[in-house]
Scaffold this motif. Structure first.
Motif, PDB file in Angstrom:
ATOM      1  N   THR A   3       0.849  -1.198   0.000  1.00  0.00           N
ATOM      2  CA  THR A   3       0.000   0.000   0.000  1.00  0.00           C
ATOM      3  C   THR A   3       0.876   1.236   0.000  1.00  0.00           C
ATOM      4  O   THR A   3       1.930   1.265   0.645  1.00  0.00           O
ATOM      5  CB  THR A   3      -0.920   0.031   1.236  1.00  0.00           C
ATOM      6  OG1 THR A   3      -0.108  -0.008   2.427  1.00  0.00           O
ATOM      7  CG2 THR A   3      -1.865  -1.148   1.233  1.00  0.00           C
ATOM      8  N   ALA A   5       1.144   5.306   0.771  1.00  0.00           N
ATOM      9  CA  ALA A   5       0.613   6.520   1.393  1.00  0.00           C
ATOM     10  C   ALA A   5       1.309   7.708   0.728  1.00  0.00           C
ATOM     11  O   ALA A   5       2.496   7.953   0.989  1.00  0.00           O
ATOM     12  CB  ALA A   5       0.876   6.511   2.898  1.00  0.00           C
ATOM     13  N   ARG A 289       4.912   0.601  -6.860  1.00  0.00           N
ATOM     14  CA  ARG A 289       4.255   1.867  -7.205  1.00  0.00           C
ATOM     15  C   ARG A 289       4.192   2.017  -8.716  1.00  0.00           C
ATOM     16  O   ARG A 289       5.172   1.761  -9.410  1.00  0.00           O
ATOM     17  CB  ARG A 289       5.043   3.051  -6.609  1.00  0.00           C
ATOM     18  CG  ARG A 289       4.404   4.420  -6.890  1.00  0.00           C
ATOM     19  CD  ARG A 289       5.289   5.553  -6.392  1.00  0.00           C
ATOM     20  NE  ARG A 289       4.635   6.836  -6.456  1.00  0.00           N
ATOM     21  CZ  ARG A 289       5.029   7.845  -7.255  1.00  0.00           C
ATOM     22  NH1 ARG A 289       6.066   7.698  -8.050  1.00  0.00           N
ATOM     23  NH2 ARG A 289       4.374   8.993  -7.231  1.00  0.00           N
ATOM     24  N   VAL A 320       5.746   3.407   1.076  1.00  0.00           N
ATOM     25  CA  VAL A 320       5.156   2.130   0.684  1.00  0.00           C
ATOM     26  C   VAL A 320       5.255   1.174   1.882  1.00  0.00           C
ATOM     27  O   VAL A 320       6.332   1.007   2.446  1.00  0.00           O
ATOM     28  CB  VAL A 320       5.875   1.512  -0.517  1.00  0.00           C
ATOM     29  CG1 VAL A 320       5.185   0.210  -0.929  1.00  0.00           C
ATOM     30  CG2 VAL A 320       5.923   2.480  -1.685  1.00  0.00           C
ATOM     31  N   ASP A 321       4.135   0.557   2.239  1.00  0.00           N
ATOM     32  CA  ASP A 321       4.120  -0.467   3.274  1.00  0.00           C
ATOM     33  C   ASP A 321       3.979  -1.817   2.572  1.00  0.00           C
ATOM     34  O   ASP A 321       2.989  -2.068   1.880  1.00  0.00           O
ATOM     35  CB  ASP A 321       2.951  -0.240   4.235  1.00  0.00           C
ATOM     36  CG  ASP A 321       3.025  -1.115   5.477  1.00  0.00           C
ATOM     37  OD1 ASP A 321       3.531  -2.258   5.359  1.00  0.00           O
ATOM     38  OD2 ASP A 321       2.575  -0.695   6.543  1.00  0.00           O
TER      39      ASP A 321
END
Length: 324
Positions: A3, A5, A289, A320-321
């Motif tokens: 994910t 952010a 990404r 990025v997680d």
């Protein structure tokens, strides 16, 4: 799935690093942004040119067009460490026991933790500075080679010569090799036990980012349509060996790389803003990404090894997680 952010900033991100677990973004306009229970900003410089994380991981060292070297901790307070009026601070490095090296024009300085400053003058401009992994040995990249100083003594420096402009310098994590980025599309290196040369050529573009893998077995670099990864595990380093090429794309150049702190994988950022993570062993790729507004300029993993911070030329930054 990973994910993202996002953090949309205005302007070129020079460097991004985790400081005490907090994402920091150093922008060319002199501001330092951090994500610490919200978006916070520190006005550190009137124009920022260089940045690096301090060895203890607790602060960001920066140099600016205002002639200042600053240390910014997790609280966002920018402490001035040195100031040389009317000079542009173009490179900065963190050393042992709180020592900091920085350079402008033909001069380099080393500031020790007690505030004592030692100056090193050179006949040509200093393009990069780096401390050895242990001790106060300082490497200075310059035109036609590298000068090695023992920064705490007045002993005679060692000169490593190779024709051309050397624009950046670093030691391998074990201290056995010294590598420079060059103005031409190449890297150069020396095996320090006998100062034997190592030529790393074949790049279509300039190498602007590099990263050592865990334990220094590999050196990942930008400057090509794939991440060029040189082997350094043997006695001779990359001499006589071909590099791996990871994450090849026909329509974009690799602009930034960040090796994982505990596994043989590398995050690869591209000129169109895309980020992949790639495993060395089988070259498996995972998209982190999709393309963005500008080229990726800087990336960094956190200590938990689950988050990757990134910055771009256009200011579209984020975290990025990768936790599944």
């Amino acid at each position: 799935m990973p994910t993202v952010a996002p953090l949309d900033l205005t302007g070129h991100c020079v460097s991004t690093r985790f400081i005490s677990g907090i994402p920091f973004y150093a922008l060319a306009d002199g501001t330092i942004h951090r994500l610490d229970n919200g978006h916070k900003v520190t006005e550190a410089h009137d124009g920022l040119l260089c940045a690096t994380r301090e060895n203890d991981g607790k602060s960001l060292l920066t140099g600016g067009e205002d002639g200042r070297i600053c240390r910014t901790g997790a609280d966002g307070e920018a402490e001035e460490l040195a100031s040389v009026p009317r000079k542009w601070m173009t490179s900065v490095a963190s050393g042992p026991q709180g020592a900091v090296a920085f350079a402008s024009g033909r001069n380099a300085w080393v500031r020790e933790a007690d505030g004592k400053v030692r100056e090193f003058q050179h006949p040509r401009s200093v393009e990069g500075v780096a401390f050895a992994p242990k001790g106060m040995r300082l490497a200075i990249a310059r035109y036609n080679g590298v000068t090695l100083h023992w920064a705490a003594t007045d002993s005679k420096p060692v000169e490593l010569e190779w024709k051309g402009a050397h624009t950046g310098v670093m030691f391998s994590p074990d201290g056995r090799f010294l590598v420079t980025a060059m103005q031409e599309n190449a890297l150069h290196g020396w095996r320090l036990e006998d100062n034997r040369h190592m030529r790393m050529t074949g790049y279509p573009g300039k190498v602007k980012d590099w990263s050592w893998s865990v334990k220094g077995k590999w050196l990942a670099t930008s400057g090509a349509p794939a991440a060029v990864v040189w082997p350094f595990s043997g006695k001779d380093g990359p001499m006589g060996k071909a590099p791996m090429e990871l994450g090849f794309r026909a329509d974009a150049m690799v602009s930034a790389v960040a090796c994982h702190p505990s596994e043989d994988i590398v995050a690869v950022g591209y000129s169109d803003g895309m980020i992949l993570v790639i495993r060395f062993a089988d070259q498996k790729e995972v998209l982190l990404r999709r393309p963005g507004k500008g080229a990726i300029t800087s990336m960094d993993w956190d200590e938990t090894t689950r988050r990757l911070v990134f910055g771009s030329q256009a200011g579209d930054c984020g975290v990025v997680d990768i936790t599944v």
